[in-house]
Write a protein that holds these residues in place. Structure first.
Motif, short mmCIF file in Angstrom:
data_model
loop_
_atom_site.label_atom_id
_atom_site.label_comp_id
_atom_site.label_asym_id
_atom_site.label_seq_id
_atom_site.Cartn_x
_atom_site.Cartn_y
_atom_site.Cartn_z
N ALA A 1 14.89 25.10 -34.45
CA ALA A 1 15.51 24.16 -33.52
C ALA A 1 15.66 22.78 -34.15
O ALA A 1 16.70 22.12 -33.97
CB ALA A 1 14.70 24.08 -32.24
N VAL A 2 14.65 22.34 -34.88
CA VAL A 2 14.72 21.03 -35.53
C VAL A 2 15.89 20.98 -36.51
O VAL A 2 16.60 19.96 -36.60
CB VAL A 2 13.39 20.71 -36.25
CG1 VAL A 2 13.56 19.56 -37.24
CG2 VAL A 2 12.32 20.37 -35.22
N ARG A 3 16.13 22.06 -37.22
CA ARG A 3 17.25 22.09 -38.18
C ARG A 3 18.59 21.92 -37.49
O ARG A 3 19.56 21.45 -38.10
CB ARG A 3 17.22 23.39 -38.97
CG ARG A 3 16.18 23.41 -40.08
CD ARG A 3 16.33 24.61 -41.00
NE ARG A 3 15.68 25.80 -40.46
CZ ARG A 3 16.30 26.91 -40.14
NH1 ARG A 3 17.63 26.99 -40.26
NH2 ARG A 3 15.63 27.95 -39.68
N ALA A 4 18.67 22.30 -36.21
CA ALA A 4 19.91 22.12 -35.46
C ALA A 4 19.96 20.77 -34.75
O ALA A 4 21.01 20.13 -34.68
CB ALA A 4 20.06 23.25 -34.44
N VAL A 5 18.83 20.32 -34.23
CA VAL A 5 18.78 19.08 -33.45
C VAL A 5 19.04 17.86 -34.32
O VAL A 5 19.80 16.95 -33.94
CB VAL A 5 17.40 18.95 -32.76
CG1 VAL A 5 17.16 17.52 -32.29
CG2 VAL A 5 17.30 19.91 -31.59
N VAL A 6 18.43 17.82 -35.49
CA VAL A 6 18.49 16.60 -36.31
C VAL A 6 19.92 16.23 -36.70
O VAL A 6 20.35 15.09 -36.45
CB VAL A 6 17.59 16.74 -37.55
CG1 VAL A 6 17.87 15.63 -38.55
CG2 VAL A 6 16.12 16.72 -37.13
N PRO A 7 20.71 17.11 -37.31
CA PRO A 7 22.06 16.69 -37.68
C PRO A 7 22.94 16.35 -36.49
O PRO A 7 23.79 15.45 -36.57
CB PRO A 7 22.61 17.88 -38.47
CG PRO A 7 21.76 19.04 -38.09
CD PRO A 7 20.42 18.48 -37.78
N GLU A 8 22.75 17.06 -35.37
CA GLU A 8 23.58 16.78 -34.21
C GLU A 8 23.25 15.42 -33.61
O GLU A 8 24.17 14.67 -33.22
CB GLU A 8 23.42 17.88 -33.16
CG GLU A 8 24.21 17.63 -31.88
CD GLU A 8 25.70 17.48 -32.08
OE1 GLU A 8 26.35 16.88 -31.20
OE2 GLU A 8 26.23 17.95 -33.11
N LEU A 9 21.97 15.07 -33.51
CA LEU A 9 21.62 13.75 -32.98
C LEU A 9 22.11 12.66 -33.92
O LEU A 9 22.58 11.60 -33.46
CB LEU A 9 20.12 13.65 -32.76
CG LEU A 9 19.58 14.38 -31.52
CD1 LEU A 9 18.07 14.22 -31.41
CD2 LEU A 9 20.25 13.88 -30.24
N ARG A 10 22.02 12.87 -35.21
CA ARG A 10 22.56 11.88 -36.14
C ARG A 10 24.06 11.74 -35.98
O ARG A 10 24.61 10.63 -36.02
CB ARG A 10 22.20 12.28 -37.58
CG ARG A 10 20.75 11.94 -37.93
CD ARG A 10 20.37 12.41 -39.32
NE ARG A 10 19.05 11.86 -39.70
CZ ARG A 10 18.26 12.38 -40.61
NH1 ARG A 10 18.63 13.51 -41.25
NH2 ARG A 10 17.10 11.83 -40.90
#
Length: 290
Positions: free
Chosen positions: A261-270
């Motif tokens: 989930a972190v691998r998906a959340v991080v780029p999208e929030l950026r």
């Protein structure tokens, strides 16, 4: 940002997971604290909140809802990812049998993605994984904060967790700092997250002398015992606002899809204009002292 309530709000999914982190459902007493427990770290150089009414321990839930502009320059909307490294005082036999309460791959992913984070660690976790605790604590990208020694609840009726009596709450908190010191963790933060997110006025009063700021959250990731990383990702992305504190877990057996989930959340929030910060930065921005 400072909220003094009888019980912190928590979603049922998180509550069920925290209950599963307990043992047999019968109340037990944490191991005795050392005869000379380490004091809570000094907050003189670390942002904390001023005491609440009647000197009670202050409670922080999220930072200012700013748009990320400072001095006319666009910096990005701040958001803090926090990870609870849970392990209860009597789960040693489960660890010895092969259950993993750590998640090295998650920590490596945070490093690779250059994401600062705050890890709320129990003292028992630090005892079980001292090398990992030390590595996290010495990485300037991260900060370690206190999640109690025992991961026993500081109130009654907290998702089935065994409880710590009022007279032992401070000793339980201080014992966690002792465990961090023994593991070689430098400069743990004067922040405390209640096991289960459960607290009341009596607990805030008992911890007031330690000088810690209690840190809750405003976004529940739903990662505890989740098997669908996409669902966790959506829940985080739907909940985040500027200044948010997201609660996730750093426990492989209890939160197996967190790293994905972190691998998906991080780029999208950026992509949405967010920048990742540690809790200390949010508290500092909330006009904390120190």
């Amino acid at each position: 940002m400072i909220t003094l309530v009888r019980r912190a709000a928590a979603l049922c999914a998180l509550g069920a997971a925290l209950a599963a982190c307990g043992t047999t459902g019968t109340e037990q007493t944490p191991h005795s604290a050392p005869s000379a427990p380490a004091p809570s770290p000094s907050s003189s150089a670390m942002p904390t909140l001023a005491p609440g009414p009647a000197g009670l321990t202050p409670v922080f839930e999220h930072g200012p809802r700013t748009d990320g502009t400072k001095g006319g320059a666009r910096e990005g909307k701040p958001v803090a990812l926090t990870f609870d490294a849970d392990m209860t005082a009597d789960q040693g036999p489960r660890a010895a049998a092969g259950e993993r309460f750590d998640n090295p791959r998650l920590i490596e992913t945070l490093r690779r993605l250059k994401v600062p984070a705050t890890v709320f660690m129990t003292g028992r976790w630090a005892e079980e994984y001292p090398d990992e605790a030390r590595s996290i604590g010495r990485d300037p990208r991260f900060e370690i904060a206190n999640h109690s020694y025992s991961h026993y609840a500081y109130t009654d009726d907290c998702y089935g967790l065994p409880t710590v009596s009022e007279g032992r709450m401070r000793a339980d908190l201080e014992r966690a700092y002792s465990a961090f010191e023994k593991a070689g963790v430098p400069n743990p933060m004067p922040y405390f997250r209640f096991p289960g997110g459960c607290y009341d006025e009596a607990a805030l009063k008992e911890l007031s002398a330690t000088g810690v700021t209690a840190v809750q959250w405003d976004v529940v990731s739903g990662d505890a015992f989740a098997t669908d990383a996409d669902a966790v990702t959506r829940q985080v992305l739907d909940g985040v606002r500027p200044g948010s504190v997201v609660v996730m877990h750093c426990t492989r057996s209890a939160a197996p899809v967190t790293e994905e989930a972190v691998r998906a959340v991080v780029p999208e929030l950026r992509r949405r204009g967010y920048r990742f910060v540690r809790v200390s930065e949010l508290i500092g921005a909330a006009n904390g002292r120190g």
